[in-house]
Design a protein around this motif. Sequence first.
Motif, PDB file in Angstrom:
ATOM      1  N   LEU A 132      50.423  21.205  44.871  1.00  0.00           N
ATOM      2  CA  LEU A 132      51.205  21.249  43.838  1.00  0.00           C
ATOM      3  C   LEU A 132      50.504  21.049  42.746  1.00  0.00           C
ATOM      4  N   GLN A 133      50.616  22.111  41.660  1.00  0.00           N
ATOM      5  CA  GLN A 133      50.000  21.723  40.513  1.00  0.00           C
ATOM      6  C   GLN A 133      50.814  21.927  39.222  1.00  0.00           C
ATOM      7  N   LEU A 134      50.981  20.922  38.389  1.00  0.00           N
ATOM      8  CA  LEU A 134      51.693  21.131  36.995  1.00  0.00           C
ATOM      9  C   LEU A 134      50.854  21.028  35.823  1.00  0.00           C
ATOM     10  N   MET A 135      51.041  22.194  35.148  1.00  0.00           N
ATOM     11  CA  MET A 135      50.498  22.854  33.862  1.00  0.00           C
ATOM     12  C   MET A 135      51.253  22.302  32.718  1.00  0.00           C
ATOM     13  N   ASP A 136      51.075  21.351  32.168  1.00  0.00           N
ATOM     14  CA  ASP A 136      51.753  20.719  30.875  1.00  0.00           C
ATOM     15  C   ASP A 136      51.109  20.002  30.069  1.00  0.00           C
ATOM     16  N   GLU A 137      51.189  20.224  28.811  1.00  0.00           N
ATOM     17  CA  GLU A 137      50.150  19.613  27.734  1.00  0.00           C
ATOM     18  C   GLU A 137      50.829  18.156  27.436  1.00  0.00           C
ATOM     19  N   GLN A 138      52.262  17.716  27.586  1.00  0.00           N
ATOM     20  CA  GLN A 138      52.913  16.458  27.285  1.00  0.00           C
ATOM     21  C   GLN A 138      52.472  15.630  28.498  1.00  0.00           C
ATOM     22  N   PRO A 139      51.843  14.437  28.019  1.00  0.00           N
ATOM     23  CA  PRO A 139      51.586  13.195  29.085  1.00  0.00           C
ATOM     24  C   PRO A 139      53.063  12.925  29.709  1.00  0.00           C
ATOM     25  N   ARG A 140      52.990  12.548  30.953  1.00  0.00           N
ATOM     26  CA  ARG A 140      54.108  12.215  31.601  1.00  0.00           C
ATOM     27  C   ARG A 140      53.673  11.515  32.793  1.00  0.00           C
ATOM     28  N   MET A 141      54.643  10.173  33.042  1.00  0.00           N
ATOM     29  CA  MET A 141      54.513   9.579  34.304  1.00  0.00           C
ATOM     30  C   MET A 141      54.767  10.197  35.587  1.00  0.00           C
ATOM     31  N   ALA A 142      54.092  10.003  36.541  1.00  0.00           N
ATOM     32  CA  ALA A 142      54.459  10.946  37.855  1.00  0.00           C
ATOM     33  C   ALA A 142      54.441   9.991  38.910  1.00  0.00           C
ATOM     34  N   ARG A 143      55.605   9.907  39.955  1.00  0.00           N
ATOM     35  CA  ARG A 143      55.643   9.304  41.040  1.00  0.00           C
ATOM     36  C   ARG A 143      55.750   9.942  42.430  1.00  0.00           C
ATOM     37  N   VAL A 144      55.116   9.964  43.219  1.00  0.00           N
ATOM     38  CA  VAL A 144      55.188  10.826  44.522  1.00  0.00           C
ATOM     39  C   VAL A 144      55.652   9.627  45.665  1.00  0.00           C
ATOM     40  N   ALA A 145      56.986   9.979  46.344  1.00  0.00           N
ATOM     41  CA  ALA A 145      57.417   8.970  47.506  1.00  0.00           C
ATOM     42  C   ALA A 145      57.619   9.732  48.494  1.00  0.00           C
ATOM     43  N   LEU A 146      56.947   9.264  49.586  1.00  0.00           N
ATOM     44  CA  LEU A 146      57.243   9.361  51.028  1.00  0.00           C
ATOM     45  C   LEU A 146      58.704   9.125  51.775  1.00  0.00           C
ATOM     46  N   GLU A 147      59.618   9.921  51.905  1.00  0.00           N
ATOM     47  CA  GLU A 147      60.810   9.699  52.523  1.00  0.00           C
ATOM     48  C   GLU A 147      61.015   9.867  53.981  1.00  0.00           C
ATOM     49  N   LEU A 148      60.991   9.091  54.778  1.00  0.00           N
ATOM     50  CA  LEU A 148      60.943   9.175  56.288  1.00  0.00           C
ATOM     51  C   LEU A 148      62.286   8.937  56.685  1.00  0.00           C
ATOM     52  N   TRP A 149      62.980   9.444  57.814  1.00  0.00           N
ATOM     53  CA  TRP A 149      64.090   9.015  58.391  1.00  0.00           C
ATOM     54  C   TRP A 149      63.896   8.621  59.969  1.00  0.00           C
ATOM     55  N   ARG A 150      62.719   8.682  60.265  1.00  0.00           N
ATOM     56  CA  ARG A 150      62.593   8.042  61.668  1.00  0.00           C
ATOM     57  C   ARG A 150      61.779   6.842  61.707  1.00  0.00           C
ATOM     58  N   THR A 151      62.649   5.637  61.345  1.00  0.00           N
ATOM     59  CA  THR A 151      62.122   4.495  60.957  1.00  0.00           C
ATOM     60  C   THR A 151      62.131   3.522  61.966  1.00  0.00           C
ATOM     61  N   ALA A 152      62.775   3.784  63.090  1.00  0.00           N
ATOM     62  CA  ALA A 152      63.209   3.017  64.110  1.00  0.00           C
ATOM     63  C   ALA A 152      63.381   3.711  65.210  1.00  0.00           C
ATOM     64  N   PRO A 153      63.343   3.147  66.673  1.00  0.00           N
ATOM     65  CA  PRO A 153      64.009   3.834  67.607  1.00  0.00           C
ATOM     66  C   PRO A 153      65.375   4.096  67.631  1.00  0.00           C
ATOM     67  N   ARG A 154      65.672   5.264  67.987  1.00  0.00           N
ATOM     68  CA  ARG A 154      67.321   5.635  67.822  1.00  0.00           C
ATOM     69  C   ARG A 154      67.910   6.398  69.075  1.00  0.00           C
ATOM     70  N   ARG A 155      68.834   5.779  69.622  1.00  0.00           N
ATOM     71  CA  ARG A 155      69.397   6.459  70.847  1.00  0.00           C
ATOM     72  C   ARG A 155      70.395   7.471  70.566  1.00  0.00           C
ATOM     73  N   LEU A 156      70.387   8.460  71.128  1.00  0.00           N
ATOM     74  CA  LEU A 156      71.127   9.597  71.075  1.00  0.00           C
ATOM     75  C   LEU A 156      72.243   9.730  72.029  1.00  0.00           C
ATOM     76  N   ASP A 157      73.280   9.874  71.740  1.00  0.00           N
ATOM     77  CA  ASP A 157      74.475   9.955  72.777  1.00  0.00           C
ATOM     78  C   ASP A 157      74.859  11.598  72.916  1.00  0.00           C
ATOM     79  N   ASP A 158      75.756  11.794  73.757  1.00  0.00           N
ATOM     80  CA  ASP A 158      76.106  13.178  74.166  1.00  0.00           C
ATOM     81  C   ASP A 158      77.460  13.696  73.221  1.00  0.00           C
ATOM     82  N   SER A 159      77.734  12.895  72.316  1.00  0.00           N
ATOM     83  CA  SER A 159      79.310  13.482  71.628  1.00  0.00           C
ATOM     84  C   SER A 159      78.811  14.958  70.999  1.00  0.00           C
ATOM     85  N   LYS A 160      79.927  15.479  70.589  1.00  0.00           N
ATOM     86  CA  LYS A 160      79.744  17.000  70.370  1.00  0.00           C
ATOM     87  C   LYS A 160      79.144  16.741  68.830  1.00  0.00           C
ATOM     88  N   GLU A 161      79.516  15.685  68.182  1.00  0.00           N
ATOM     89  CA  GLU A 161      79.227  15.617  66.656  1.00  0.00           C
ATOM     90  C   GLU A 161      77.586  15.479  66.639  1.00  0.00           C
TER      91      GLU A 161
END
Length: 291
Positions: A132-161
């Motif tokens: 990713l490369q931003l071309m921009d002359e205006q100074p800006r703050m930037a934040r890059v966040a890692l968003e994970l959803w597999r954060t703990a063991p999770r049991r699956l059931d056999d529901s249709k949903e």
Amino acid sequence: MHHHSRAALLAALVALLLPLGAAEDPYTVTWEASGTDYRDSMPIGNGDVGMNLWTEANGDVVLLISKTDAWSENGQLLKLGRVRVALTPSPFRAGASFRQVLRARDGVIEIHGDGQAVLQAWVDSDAPVIHLQLMDEQPRMARVALELWRTAPRRLDDSKENKELHQGLRELQGSPGGGPTIDPDTVLAAPDSLIWLHHNARSIYGDLLRNQHLEALQAAHPDPLINRNVGALARGPGLVVVDDHALATASPQPGLRLDITAFANVAERSEDWRTGLQATAAQAAARDVAA
């Protein structure tokens, strides 16, 4: 002769008129409105590493990352994770100036915003690296966040949903260990990067063979899932580690570069995977971005 002259005249007319009426590349897709989630994303990749990219109404740019060999312990092809890039102030907020363009022939996504701000996103054709490369002359703050959803063991059931319970996972229903479990990802501390991986400490492979009475095949065809590691490393110039899940600029700066290197191998120790990942990232960082 007459036919040749007529053909030559037609060719001359086409050559004269084509530049005047040439349409935009039919493989270029332009959106003039931002999105909400992955269903509003543009896909791009290099045949191994891919991403779905979308821009939300607040101007955040979000990447959902994939890799063709990211097989889990359950035989699922996983997404590696999601990365959110937030700029302050953001030039890509929903509005009249917003435009997101997928240039498929060039293999790049462009996001146009306020002023001269343009963000380009592409996957290296010769390396498992997202740029990713931003071309921009205006100074800006930037934040890059890692968003994970597999954060703990999770049991699956056999529901249709439950849409995750499919294919090989059904083989575990009724097994002595109970229903299938989704194992968590691991985030590794690093001084200048975000590093995360999914390690297969177990495997569904033996259960699949036993349930199909194919145990004899296992000696000739070893388990392809056990000890498989897959994950990524994210870093960029001027970005410092805030915590294990975020990078940020210490002060406003013009432009931004972010490189995300994906890597997979088979090893019992995460250290061996990390060594290969960092070597791959170093090779990519040494290359000229323009090239």
